[in-house]
Design a protein around this motif. Structure first.
Motif, PDB file in Angstrom:
ATOM      1  N   ASP A 161       0.866  -1.126  -0.025  1.00 34.50           N
ATOM      2  CA  ASP A 161       0.127   0.089  -0.106  1.00 34.50           C
ATOM      3  C   ASP A 161       0.740   1.200   0.177  1.00 34.50           C
ATOM      4  OD1 ASP A 161      -2.293  -1.766  -0.037  1.00 34.50           O
ATOM      5  OD2 ASP A 161      -2.848  -1.311   2.233  1.00 34.50           O
ATOM      6  N   LEU A 162       1.901   1.305   0.849  1.00 32.28           N
ATOM      7  CA  LEU A 162       2.947   2.622   0.921  1.00 32.28           C
ATOM      8  C   LEU A 162       3.435   2.720  -0.432  1.00 32.28           C
ATOM      9  CD1 LEU A 162       4.163   2.040   4.382  1.00 32.28           C
ATOM     10  CD2 LEU A 162       2.670   4.193   3.494  1.00 32.28           C
ATOM     11  N   HIS A 163       3.963   1.685  -1.122  1.00 29.56           N
ATOM     12  CA  HIS A 163       4.697   1.618  -2.418  1.00 29.56           C
ATOM     13  C   HIS A 163       3.365   2.146  -3.505  1.00 29.56           C
ATOM     14  CE1 HIS A 163       8.622   0.344  -2.324  1.00 29.56           C
ATOM     15  NE2 HIS A 163       8.319  -0.732  -1.595  1.00 29.56           N
ATOM     16  N   GLU A 164       2.303   1.892  -3.187  1.00 21.85           N
ATOM     17  CA  GLU A 164       1.179   2.276  -4.306  1.00 21.85           C
ATOM     18  C   GLU A 164       0.983   3.855  -3.922  1.00 21.85           C
ATOM     19  OE1 GLU A 164      -2.739   0.163  -4.298  1.00 21.85           O
ATOM     20  OE2 GLU A 164      -1.499  -1.521  -5.050  1.00 21.85           O
ATOM     21  N   MET A 191       3.236   5.906  -2.811  1.00 24.40           N
ATOM     22  CA  MET A 191       4.555   6.799  -3.310  1.00 24.40           C
ATOM     23  C   MET A 191       4.493   6.869  -4.883  1.00 24.40           C
ATOM     24  SD  MET A 191       7.100   4.997  -0.788  1.00 24.40           S
ATOM     25  CE  MET A 191       8.625   5.885  -1.502  1.00 24.40           C
ATOM     26  N   ALA A 192       3.992   5.734  -5.492  1.00 22.80           N
ATOM     27  CA  ALA A 192       3.872   5.850  -7.092  1.00 22.80           C
ATOM     28  C   ALA A 192       2.688   7.035  -7.327  1.00 22.80           C
ATOM     29  CB  ALA A 192       3.587   4.513  -7.379  1.00 22.80           C
ATOM     30  N   ALA A 193       1.570   7.007  -6.865  1.00 21.52           N
ATOM     31  CA  ALA A 193       0.699   7.773  -6.908  1.00 21.52           C
ATOM     32  C   ALA A 193       1.040   9.422  -6.883  1.00 21.52           C
ATOM     33  CB  ALA A 193      -0.472   7.604  -6.039  1.00 21.52           C
ATOM     34  N   GLU A 194       1.846   9.452  -5.635  1.00 20.31           N
ATOM     35  CA  GLU A 194       2.482  10.889  -5.757  1.00 20.31           C
ATOM     36  C   GLU A 194       3.423  11.228  -6.685  1.00 20.31           C
ATOM     37  OE1 GLU A 194       1.552  12.848  -3.266  1.00 20.31           O
ATOM     38  OE2 GLU A 194       0.397  11.383  -2.265  1.00 20.31           O
ATOM     39  N   GLN A 195       4.249  10.204  -7.212  1.00 23.30           N
ATOM     40  CA  GLN A 195       4.980  10.415  -8.313  1.00 23.30           C
ATOM     41  C   GLN A 195       4.254  10.662  -9.660  1.00 23.30           C
ATOM     42  OE1 GLN A 195       7.710  11.463  -6.640  1.00 23.30           O
ATOM     43  NE2 GLN A 195       9.044  10.304  -8.171  1.00 23.30           N
ATOM     44  N   LYS A 196       3.242  10.141  -9.732  1.00 20.89           N
ATOM     45  CA  LYS A 196       2.438  10.267 -11.176  1.00 20.89           C
ATOM     46  C   LYS A 196       1.917  11.631 -10.957  1.00 20.89           C
ATOM     47  CE  LYS A 196       1.074   5.430 -11.386  1.00 20.89           C
ATOM     48  NZ  LYS A 196       0.083   4.311 -11.344  1.00 20.89           N
ATOM     49  N   ALA A 197       1.373  12.158  -9.714  1.00 19.46           N
ATOM     50  CA  ALA A 197       0.853  13.192  -9.656  1.00 19.46           C
ATOM     51  C   ALA A 197       1.895  14.511  -9.979  1.00 19.46           C
ATOM     52  CB  ALA A 197       0.266  13.519  -8.275  1.00 19.46           C
ATOM     53  N   LEU A 198       3.108  14.437  -9.360  1.00 18.10           N
ATOM     54  CA  LEU A 198       4.217  15.278  -9.678  1.00 18.10           C
ATOM     55  C   LEU A 198       4.291  15.162 -11.086  1.00 18.10           C
ATOM     56  CD1 LEU A 198       6.296  17.121  -8.367  1.00 18.10           C
ATOM     57  CD2 LEU A 198       7.636  15.003  -8.239  1.00 18.10           C
ATOM     58  N   ALA A 199       4.466  14.041 -12.079  1.00 20.30           N
ATOM     59  CA  ALA A 199       4.647  14.205 -13.345  1.00 20.30           C
ATOM     60  C   ALA A 199       3.533  14.862 -14.011  1.00 20.30           C
ATOM     61  CB  ALA A 199       4.856  12.744 -13.839  1.00 20.30           C
ATOM     62  N   GLN A 226       8.054  11.818   0.519  1.00 17.98           N
ATOM     63  CA  GLN A 226       9.034  11.762   1.524  1.00 17.98           C
ATOM     64  C   GLN A 226       8.471  11.133   2.797  1.00 17.98           C
ATOM     65  OE1 GLN A 226      10.429  15.627   1.740  1.00 17.98           O
ATOM     66  NE2 GLN A 226      12.199  15.167   0.298  1.00 17.98           N
ATOM     67  N   ARG A 227       7.208  11.350   3.111  1.00 15.49           N
ATOM     68  CA  ARG A 227       6.563  10.874   4.390  1.00 15.49           C
ATOM     69  C   ARG A 227       5.966   9.474   4.170  1.00 15.49           C
ATOM     70  NH1 ARG A 227       7.829  15.636   5.382  1.00 15.49           N
ATOM     71  NH2 ARG A 227       9.701  14.379   5.444  1.00 15.49           N
ATOM     72  N   PHE A 228       5.581   9.097   2.997  1.00 19.14           N
ATOM     73  CA  PHE A 228       5.193   7.713   2.765  1.00 19.14           C
ATOM     74  C   PHE A 228       6.453   6.944   2.955  1.00 19.14           C
ATOM     75  CE2 PHE A 228       1.159   9.142   0.286  1.00 19.14           C
ATOM     76  CZ  PHE A 228       0.389   8.728   1.431  1.00 19.14           C
ATOM     77  N   GLY A 229       7.757   7.575   2.295  1.00 16.26           N
ATOM     78  CA  GLY A 229       8.966   6.662   2.373  1.00 16.26           C
ATOM     79  C   GLY A 229       9.330   6.430   3.934  1.00 16.26           C
ATOM     80  N   GLU A 230       9.227   7.466   4.625  1.00 11.66           N
ATOM     81  CA  GLU A 230       9.582   7.351   6.019  1.00 11.66           C
ATOM     82  C   GLU A 230       8.518   6.280   6.694  1.00 11.66           C
ATOM     83  OE1 GLU A 230       9.123  11.306   7.504  1.00 11.66           O
ATOM     84  OE2 GLU A 230      11.021  12.098   6.457  1.00 11.66           O
ATOM     85  N   ASP A 241       9.505   2.705   8.555  1.00  8.08           N
ATOM     86  CA  ASP A 241       9.013   2.475   9.908  1.00  8.08           C
ATOM     87  C   ASP A 241       8.465   0.737   9.831  1.00  8.08           C
ATOM     88  OD1 ASP A 241       9.836   4.643  11.046  1.00  8.08           O
ATOM     89  OD2 ASP A 241       8.008   5.629  10.768  1.00  8.08           O
ATOM     90  N   VAL A 242       7.928   0.676   8.746  1.00  7.22           N
ATOM     91  CA  VAL A 242       7.241  -0.852   8.627  1.00  7.22           C
ATOM     92  C   VAL A 242       8.212  -1.637   8.481  1.00  7.22           C
ATOM     93  CG1 VAL A 242       5.699  -2.080   7.072  1.00  7.22           C
ATOM     94  CG2 VAL A 242       4.962  -0.030   7.595  1.00  7.22           C
ATOM     95  N   TYR A 243       9.393  -1.563   7.683  1.00  9.83           N
ATOM     96  CA  TYR A 243      10.542  -2.410   7.561  1.00  9.83           C
ATOM     97  C   TYR A 243      11.070  -2.562   8.977  1.00  9.83           C
ATOM     98  CZ  TYR A 243      10.402  -2.337   2.520  1.00  9.83           C
ATOM     99  OH  TYR A 243       9.882  -2.675   1.185  1.00  9.83           O
ATOM    100  N   ASP A 244      11.238  -1.477   9.749  1.00  4.42           N
ATOM    101  CA  ASP A 244      11.973  -1.672  11.040  1.00  4.42           C
ATOM    102  C   ASP A 244      11.201  -2.544  11.815  1.00  4.42           C
ATOM    103  OD1 ASP A 244      13.831  -0.192  10.015  1.00  4.42           O
ATOM    104  OD2 ASP A 244      13.424   1.647  10.941  1.00  4.42           O
ATOM    105  N   PHE A 245       9.497  -2.333  11.933  1.00  9.28           N
ATOM    106  CA  PHE A 245       8.763  -3.085  12.710  1.00  9.28           C
ATOM    107  C   PHE A 245       8.902  -4.546  12.213  1.00  9.28           C
ATOM    108  CE2 PHE A 245       4.413  -4.913  13.505  1.00  9.28           C
ATOM    109  CZ  PHE A 245       4.475  -4.663  15.022  1.00  9.28           C
TER     110      PHE A 245
END
Length: 83
Positions: free
Chosen positions: A21-24, A26-34, A64-68, A72-76
């Protein structure tokens, strides 16, 4: 909606897996930026360009916030596997 159909989350493409879900997200944010960059290239109106740049900066922050959150999910997940 305007047709009287109640809100449903059914059309939202989420897998229930936080990493996916977080990868999706992040991808949505990149698409909007483009899209904002593309629109900037289509106009010479300074006011429109300024608004699109502002919106683009927000997309970067959201990414950036989604990446952070993803880190956190990976660390957990890693902390659950410590023996």
């Amino acid at each position: 909606d305007s047709n009287g159909v109640p809100f449903s989350t059914a059309p939202i493409a989420v897998m229930g897996n936080p990493v996916t879900d977080l990868h999706e997200d992040m991808a949505a944010e990149q698409k909007a930026l483009a899209t904002y960059y593309h629109l900037i290239n289509l106009t010479d109106d300074v006011d429109i360009i300024n608004v699109l740049r502002f919106l683009g900066e927000r997309e970067i922050v959201h990414y950036q916030r989604f990446g952070e959150a993803l880190m956190d999910v990976y660390d957990f997940d890693e902390s659950k596997h410590v023996f």
